[in-house]
Design a protein around this motif. Structure first.
Motif, PDB file in Angstrom:
ATOM      1  N   ILE A 164       0.837  -1.217   0.000  1.00 50.09           N
ATOM      2  CA  ILE A 164       0.000   0.000   0.000  1.00 50.09           C
ATOM      3  C   ILE A 164       0.859   1.248   0.000  1.00 50.09           C
ATOM      4  N   MET A 165       0.605   2.119  -0.965  1.00 57.93           N
ATOM      5  CA  MET A 165       1.286   3.416  -1.003  1.00 57.93           C
ATOM      6  C   MET A 165       0.303   4.453  -1.550  1.00 57.93           C
ATOM      7  N   PRO A 166       0.605   5.738  -1.382  1.00 57.75           N
ATOM      8  CA  PRO A 166      -0.352   6.753  -1.850  1.00 57.75           C
ATOM      9  C   PRO A 166      -0.705   6.600  -3.328  1.00 57.75           C
ATOM     10  N   ALA A 167       0.204   6.080  -4.120  1.00 52.96           N
ATOM     11  CA  ALA A 167      -0.037   5.995  -5.562  1.00 52.96           C
ATOM     12  C   ALA A 167      -1.010   4.888  -5.959  1.00 52.96           C
ATOM     13  N   ASN A 168      -1.329   3.959  -5.044  1.00 50.60           N
ATOM     14  CA  ASN A 168      -2.093   2.802  -5.519  1.00 50.60           C
ATOM     15  C   ASN A 168      -3.274   2.365  -4.652  1.00 50.60           C
ATOM     16  N   TYR A 169      -3.426   2.919  -3.448  1.00 46.71           N
ATOM     17  CA  TYR A 169      -4.406   2.311  -2.526  1.00 46.71           C
ATOM     18  C   TYR A 169      -5.831   2.346  -3.071  1.00 46.71           C
ATOM     19  N   ASP A 202      -3.997  12.008   9.185  1.00 44.98           N
ATOM     20  CA  ASP A 202      -5.446  11.797   9.264  1.00 44.98           C
ATOM     21  C   ASP A 202      -6.125  11.644   7.900  1.00 44.98           C
ATOM     22  N   ASP A 203      -5.759  12.501   6.920  1.00 42.70           N
ATOM     23  CA  ASP A 203      -6.450  12.417   5.630  1.00 42.70           C
ATOM     24  C   ASP A 203      -6.148  11.085   4.928  1.00 42.70           C
ATOM     25  N   PHE A 204      -4.907  10.628   5.037  1.00 40.48           N
ATOM     26  CA  PHE A 204      -4.565   9.351   4.419  1.00 40.48           C
ATOM     27  C   PHE A 204      -5.268   8.197   5.146  1.00 40.48           C
ATOM     28  N   LEU A 205      -5.335   8.307   6.448  1.00 42.37           N
ATOM     29  CA  LEU A 205      -5.984   7.257   7.249  1.00 42.37           C
ATOM     30  C   LEU A 205      -7.443   7.070   6.818  1.00 42.37           C
ATOM     31  N   VAL A 206      -8.162   8.189   6.653  1.00 42.57           N
ATOM     32  CA  VAL A 206      -9.575   8.118   6.253  1.00 42.57           C
ATOM     33  C   VAL A 206      -9.688   7.477   4.867  1.00 42.57           C
ATOM     34  N   ALA A 207      -8.855   7.917   3.935  1.00 39.05           N
ATOM     35  CA  ALA A 207      -8.955   7.433   2.560  1.00 39.05           C
ATOM     36  C   ALA A 207      -8.569   5.960   2.450  1.00 39.05           C
ATOM     37  N   VAL A 208      -7.505   5.579   3.122  1.00 34.19           N
ATOM     38  CA  VAL A 208      -7.044   4.194   2.999  1.00 34.19           C
ATOM     39  C   VAL A 208      -8.001   3.247   3.737  1.00 34.19           C
ATOM     40  N   THR A 209      -8.577   3.714   4.829  1.00 32.19           N
ATOM     41  CA  THR A 209      -9.550   2.881   5.548  1.00 32.19           C
ATOM     42  C   THR A 209     -10.769   2.643   4.667  1.00 32.19           C
TER      43      THR A 209
END
Ligand code: SF4
Ligand code: SF4
Length: 327
Positions: A164-169, A202-209
């Motif tokens: 998992i990375m920002p480019a693909n999640y 926080d923003d990444f946590l919400v999106a990846v969850t």
């Protein structure tokens, strides 16, 4: 020193050090031919007998194991020496899964799982990360692996491993659908390491969850096993002090020169021993091995702060399940 009757070692094994890809997260070891290959006679005489004591192993860690010139012989030797309870798996980028290689893997009898690193569900994303690989070709080969496995009735799980990375999640749900279409049984994820933060913004946590929840729902409906990754929020990180070690015990990386490296940041260097130079019982009796176990038995912030295995007591069980691949 007398070794335990039951197998106890957990090994991640690189018998060669090359890889035919140049993935963006892999750094200098990528895209090179093998510089070092553990010679077959040494594998036969020094390494294979150790499998009597190996509880589980994974062939491939920091290399492409399908490039190993003596892959079939290595698997046969493992089969000759392993304990009946030894569990084996192999991880590959999937590009070299030719018909002959698929036959070798399925016939070996020592692998219960074949994992394919798949960091995207579209050609654009996958090929921008796994540089040098062709998405359509890898999908076609994985599909053939699954079909052949099923036709032969081999009890082998085929699994996608998604970093998992920002480019693909965002493509995780789509990957579940791809897995179902190709006959892949399971999708596991792991967070990209090294991780510069011990918590997720926080923003990444919400999106990846959200992406992982949608993937979980789809996986349930399609009959694909799915293991999401766990992220810690910044608030949790500050509110819940970490005090436990979730690393698998007696887990080492074996490199192509025979060195055993503890899968613990605090005990990683120097290597714990060398199986070409020392017997396993000598290594287990050594001060370096005792120091390694001492680290795992006494996790504390000064030693473990930067380690992804350092968790709160309540995280220990679930995070241990995904310990593999985190270092
Ligand atoms: S396939 Fe694995 S070893 Fe090869 S470059 Fe990619 S991440 Fe590195
Ligand atoms: S550094 Fe600490 S948490 Fe990490 S594996 Fe070692 S003992 Fe465990």
């Amino acid at each position: 020193m007398r070794l335990p009757e039951r197998p106890f070692l957990s090994l991640v094994i690189d018998l060669n050090d090359g890889c035919n890809l140049k993935c963006v997260m892999c750094g200098p070891r990528a895209n090179k031919r093998d510089q070092k290959v553990l010679p077959l006679p040494f594998f036969r005489s020094r390494i294979a007998p150790v499998f009597r004591h190996v509880a589980d192993f994974q062939l491939g860690c920091a290399c492409e194991p399908l490039m190993l010139p003596y892959l079939a012989q290595a698997l046969a030797l493992i089969g000759e020496h392993r304990h009946p309870d030894t569990q084996g798996q192999l991880i590959t980028n999937g590009t070299l899964l030719t018909d002959a290689t698929i036959d070798t893997l399925l016939a070996s009898g020592v692998l219960s799982k074949i994992r394919i690193s798949m960091d995207g569900a579209t050609a654009a994303t996958y090929e921008s990360i796994r540089k040098g690989a062709r998405f359509d070709q890898v999908c076609e080969r994985v599909g053939r692996l699954c079909a052949q496995r099923t036709a032969l009735g081999r009890p082998i799980t085929v699994e996608f491993n998604f970093t998992i990375m920002p480019a693909n999640y965002v493509e995780l749900p789509k990957l579940i659908m791809l897995a179902a279409r190709l006959g892949v049984d399971s999708v596991t994820t792991h967070r990209l390491a090294p991780d510069h933060l011990p918590f997720a913004p926080d923003d990444f946590l919400v999106a990846v969850t959200d992406a992982q929840e949608r993937a979980r729902e789809l996986a349930k409906g399609l009959g694909v096993a799915f293991q999401p990754s766990r992220y810690r929020s910044q608030a949790d990180y500050h509110a819940k002090p970490r005090s436990a070690c979730a690393a698998l015990r007696d887990r080492f990386r074996l490199d192509p020169e025979g060195f055993l490296f503890a899968q613990c940041h605090a005990a990683l260097n120097p290597p714990t021993g060398n199986l070409l130079l020392n017997r396993l019982d000598e290594i287990v009796a050594s001060p370096a091995f005792a120091a390694y176990r001492g680290c795992l038995d006494n996790p504390h912030p000064a030693q473990c702060e930067r380690c992804l295995h350092f968790v709160t007591a309540e995280e220990q069980g679930p995070w241990a399940d995904e310990a593999e691949g985190l270092l």
